[in-house]
Design a protein around this motif. Structure first.
Motif: not given
Length: 304
Positions: A35-42, A293-298
């Motif tokens: 859900p964390t990655l999905e929240g970042l648009g993945c 999450a930071s790696l994926f842009g948070k």
């Protein structure tokens, strides 16, 4: 376009010196990775867990512990990671011990050869993982993956990706290193591995370190991050089998991840050595998910 991400669990501790990292993939799931990655648009698919032989917990034979089991697990990892890359997806391997980096990175290297891409590997770890059967103090294969990938190891692991060596040492940037065995120090030096150890980070800062580690990436570069959770200082990440004091702080680790995200080149990821049996209320898994999450842009603010 949402980033297509595939989660692949590899629940094994066959290459490790302590039991428990086989529970790592589930701890990352419990900490809310999907859900964390999905929240970042993945766009995230959880492929579930790979299967392989159990840990026989035997002493080393000819300098290696559990070689057959390590080969079996890495073969499964190789095929799974390669399959996701073939589909244009970003594989996130949830370990498991760090010996699985052999299967993961050999698959990435194979993909890059076929696509005509350059490869850059960021190895975030307290340890260089550059032992061989001749210099290892333990025989644990989680201390040997970088050496195996560079062509120095048992034949079935060295040949896993169909090309020997799978990678060249100049493709690797090691960050956060602070525990290297005596024989390993000489070998790292001989092979010309680029190591940003903790003294370098103390002296030059994480920003300068990451600028050098990420230098000269371009659109033809596949960036692979192999994140051993013991990279972090044990004050913030106690749930690992091989804690080494004096690692990056929470903010230093966040900056590291944010600068990787800013490069826009992240194309595959390993998250390794999380040991819930040694953790405190899943704290380490939650920190790891926060950093992923930071790696994926948070980020805290919108960046121009």
């Amino acid at each position: 376009m949402p980033i297509p991400v595939s989660l692949i669990g590899a629940p094994t501790d066959v290459g490790a010196g302590a039991r428990g990292v086989s529970m790592g993939p589930e701890a990352l799931r419990v900490a809310g990775l999907q859900p964390t990655l999905e929240g970042l648009g993945c766009e995230v698919i959880d492929r579930g867990n790979l299967s392989g032989p159990p840990n026989p917990w035997q002493p080393p034979v000819d300098g290696y512990r559990h070689l057959d089991e390590v080969v079996a697990w890495n073969s499964a990892v190789h095929e799974a990671v390669y399959g996701e890359l073939q589909q244009g997806r970003l594989p996130v391997l949830l370990g498991g011990d760090h010996c699985l980096g052999i299967g993961s990175i050999s698959a990435v290297a194979r993909h890059c050869r076929e696509q005509g891409k350059k490869l850059r590997i960021l190895w975030l770890d307290a340890h260089a993982d550059f032992n061989t059967s001749l210099i290892t103090p333990s025989g644990n294969l989680h201390g040997m993956p970088v050496a195996c990938l560079c062509g120095h190891g048992p034949e079935p692991l060295v040949r896993l990706g169909g090309h020997v060596p799978a990678i060249q040492p100049n493709m690797v940037r090691q960050i956060g290193i602070r525990s290297v065995d005596e024989g390993e120090k000489r070998f790292v030096h001989e092979m010309g591995l680029e190591v940003f150890d903790m003294r370098y980070i103390d002296e030059m800062g994480m920003r300068h370190t990451m600028e050098l580690a990420l230098a000269m990436l371009d659109e033809r570069t596949h960036l692979h991050v192999s994140f051993d959770v013991d990279f972090l200082d044990p004050e913030i990440a106690p749930g690992v089998g091989t804690t080494v004091r004096g690692g990056p702080t929470y903010r230093e680790a966040q900056l590291c991840m944010e600068m990787i995200a800013d490069s826009g080149r992240l194309a595959s990821l390993d998250v390794m050595e999380l040991n819930p049996a040694l953790d405190v209320r899943n704290q380490t898994a939650e920190v790891a998910v926060d950093l992923i999450a930071s790696l994926f842009g948070k980020s805290t603010l919108m960046r121009r």
